[in-house]
Each structure stands twice: as C-alpha cells, then as structure tokens.
Design an enzyme around this catalytic site. Sequence first.
Site, PDB file in Angstrom:
ATOM      1  N   ASP A   1      -3.244  43.872  -5.211  1.00  0.00           N
ATOM      2  CA  ASP A   1      -2.105  43.761  -4.314  1.00  0.00           C
ATOM      3  C   ASP A   1      -2.562  43.916  -2.854  1.00  0.00           C
ATOM      4  O   ASP A   1      -3.409  43.144  -2.395  1.00  0.00           O
ATOM      5  CB  ASP A   1      -1.045  44.790  -4.730  1.00  0.00           C
TER       6      ASP A   1
ATOM      7  N   HIS B   1       2.869  43.573 -13.094  1.00  0.00           N
ATOM      8  CA  HIS B   1       2.076  43.556 -11.863  1.00  0.00           C
ATOM      9  C   HIS B   1       1.014  44.658 -11.847  1.00  0.00           C
ATOM     10  O   HIS B   1      -0.078  44.456 -11.330  1.00  0.00           O
ATOM     11  CB  HIS B   1       3.029  43.721 -10.676  1.00  0.00           C
TER      12      HIS B   1
END
Length: 292
Positions: free
Chosen positions: A107, A272
């Site tokens: 990320d 995620h």
Amino acid sequence: MAPAIAGFTYERIPVADGVSLNAAVGGAGSPIVLLHGFPQTHLMWRHVATDLAADHTVICPDLRGYGASDKPAEAGGATYAKRTMAADIVALARALGHERFALAGHDRGALVAFRAGLDHPATITHLACLDVLPTLDMWEVMRGRSAAIGFHLYLMAQPPGLPEQLIGASPDAFFGHFLDLWANDPRAIPADIRAAYLEACRGAVPSIVADYRASAGIDVDHDQADRQAGNRPAMPVTVLQQDWGAALGFDAAALWRTWAPDLRHVTVTCGHFMAEEAPADVVEALRELLTR
C-alpha cells in the site's frame, strides 16, 4: 503491553534532520526491509517477518508520519513526498550497516518502495510492491463510479485544514472503516493489533493526510518525470495484487509492465491486507523474488 514482532529488537534511528524512525530488527543474513501500508504500522509484517528472519536480516520500520516514528509538520509537498520517505529508508538501512538491500512494501509502503527503486537503483537489489498501482497510474485509472472506492484519496488531497478537521473529529470511525472494508477475513487483524493501529492513526492524522496529499501533487510530478525520461526500476520486481484490477476495469499487470521490465505479477486470493490474511503466499513470493 503493546504488541511487538516476536523475537525482534526495537531501535529509534535518525534518518534526516529532526526525523528518527522506529524500527523492529530481527534475524541474520542478507537484508530485506518491509514497509507497511495504511492504516497500519510495522506490525502488519509480524507473520512474514518472523518467517523471513530464519535466514535474512529483516527490518520493519514505521514510515515517517506513522506509528512510533517522527511526524514532522508538513512544510510543502516535499516533507511527505515518496522521494523523501524513500531517502529515509535508504538512510535507515545504511545506519544499520546495509549499503544494498531488498525492499518490499504494501500500500503506502509500496509507493515508497517503488520510488526507492527508481531513485536508488544501485541500492535496492530486489523490489516487491503489494496491492497498489504506481501513483501516476492510480490517478489515471480512477474515474466514474468506480472512483468511489477511493474517496479517501480525494478527501486527503484537499488543501490543509478541512481533511484534518473532518478525520480528526472521529478518527477511529474513519480509520476503522478501512480495516473493516478491506479485510476479507476480519480474524486476520485481532483486537490487540486493531487497537494498536487505531491508536497510532489517532495520533497521526496531520501526517497521514500530508502523506496522501503529497501523492496528489509532488509524487505525480516525480512519476511523470520518470515516465517521460524512460526511467524504470532495473532490479527484479514482484507485484502481488488482489483481483481488483479486473473489477475496476483495467489491467493492473499491464500497467505494471510499463514500469518493470523484470516483473512477476501474482494475483492473491484474499483481501487488501494480504501480509496478514495470506502470509504464506506473501512469504513464498518474496522468497522467490530473492532468488532472481
């Protein structure tokens, strides 16, 4: 007692004027640095780090502006530019005695890692980016109704004042929203880790917003300059992603291939937070990368 990565020691290491990073260090062998994402801290690597530490020196810092690392006040876009944050990581590794090292990021940490690969090609031996697109591509593909999934990108891109006020009014609700929405398996983030993430974010609203604001400004400028110059990471690159590229209407692997000539792109079946939801898959991919 606050959560920590088992078997790792913790250090505060100066990396720039007035900026020190909190880092967990463990293992022995060739070095690999692991960079966390949003809204997390270095603790997201707790499973992966302990596995890799069997035969690598593993360094897990909190990024500038996050966790227990320093959070300098935003003084223009450069304070939290990925170029600045990448330089922090190079300085951190050097302070620990490593002139060359492998680098993996998730990320936000993946954006820092990607920038390090572009800016410091002689330093980064291998590069892994987890569940992200390069900043320039992200802004180019986010459009229409599908862009609603990235509402936070647009909120934190606004000038200083309003984003900090809105998020600061209810930080646990804001940051907790992403912990809930982006995890396919909520058990992957147990209560003590979730509480640690929320506490860290609660105390870092201005710096987190500044990090995102930079990605709507100076980071795009840096990516555009590299694209125009044909500058690409020369080291082996592995990208792990969910199947969200197809869902949002673009080919994530194709976008990454324009940047990385030596690319292995892997789709991981999880949410995620893949280092917490599918750590064995992440370890396998990183170990494969390190053999290339």
